[in-house]
Design an enzyme around this catalytic site. Sequence first.
Site, short mmCIF file in Angstrom:
data_model
loop_
_atom_site.label_atom_id
_atom_site.label_comp_id
_atom_site.label_asym_id
_atom_site.label_seq_id
_atom_site.Cartn_x
_atom_site.Cartn_y
_atom_site.Cartn_z
N CYS A 117 0.86 -1.19 0.00
CA CYS A 117 0.00 0.00 0.00
C CYS A 117 0.89 1.23 0.00
O CYS A 117 1.87 1.29 0.75
CB CYS A 117 -0.89 -0.01 1.24
SG CYS A 117 -2.00 1.42 1.34
N LEU A 118 0.53 2.22 -0.81
CA LEU A 118 1.31 3.45 -0.87
C LEU A 118 1.28 4.19 0.47
O LEU A 118 2.17 4.98 0.75
CB LEU A 118 0.76 4.37 -1.98
CG LEU A 118 0.91 3.81 -3.41
CD1 LEU A 118 0.20 4.72 -4.41
CD2 LEU A 118 2.37 3.62 -3.78
O1 GNR Z 1 0.19 -0.05 -5.69
C1 GNR Z 1 -0.45 -0.87 -5.04
N1 GNR Z 1 -0.22 -2.19 -5.21
C2 GNR Z 1 -0.99 -3.18 -4.66
C3 GNR Z 1 -0.50 -4.48 -4.65
C4 GNR Z 1 -1.24 -5.50 -4.13
C5 GNR Z 1 -2.50 -5.26 -3.62
C6 GNR Z 1 -3.01 -3.97 -3.60
C7 GNR Z 1 -2.26 -2.93 -4.12
S1 GNR Z 1 -2.90 -1.34 -4.13
C8 GNR Z 1 -1.43 -0.41 -4.04
C9 GNR Z 1 -1.72 1.08 -4.15
C10 GNR Z 1 -2.50 1.50 -2.93
O2 GNR Z 1 -2.03 1.61 -1.83
N2 GNR Z 1 -3.77 1.71 -3.10
O3 GNR Z 1 -4.56 2.03 -2.06
NI NI Z 2 -3.60 1.21 -0.32
#
Ligand code: GNR
Ligand code: NI
Length: 192
Positions: A117-118
Amino acid sequence: MAEIMAILPIIEAPDPRLKTVSKPVDTFDDQLKILVHDMFETMYDAHGIGLAAIQVGIPLRLLVIDLQPEDEDAEPEPCDHDGHHHHHQPTKKEPRIFVNPEILDPSAELKTYQEGCLSVPDIYADVDRPAMCRVRWQDLDGNVHEEQMDGMMAVCIQHEMDHLNGVLFIDHLSRLKRSMALKKLEKARKAA
Ligand code: GNR
Ligand code: NI
């Protein structure tokens, strides 16, 4: 008109704003289109495949996804692994916008995927989720759509839907694993 790009700061855990339950979008105006544009700029810049509005501090039920985040302007990489010289096609962008999304009839069958998650940088962990689901959402004009999702799209949209409800992927882990993830995050932040 000059194109004005805005890469917005991404909020990171344990910021309490990430626990907000976001409010439905009820105004489909130019301001919404600008926000969506800025969310794509922010997501592509961060090399993410999805972004929920709350991750940039806007508590609206709105998310963007692009499972093909490679820059379409990028130079194709030459390669000659089989002796011939050819070029990979640069990946095409596939931007998708989901306003007021809802998940309908999630499958009983689950699928495990290692998520990131970012808002929880450099932490990765397995999460089980329904393998398939129907999604109903609105577009930027307020028109309603419905589609069956599976594979990576199902993983990603459920991850993003969680953000709209104030939930992070680490909230699906055991308390021990979650606290280990948060400690690692805190440590990395102190080192930086
Ligand atoms: O970039 C993202 N990659 C990801 C990889 C596996 C499952 C979910 C994600 S979402 C994430 C970007 C993010 O944080 N979205 O809320
Ligand atoms: Ni996320």
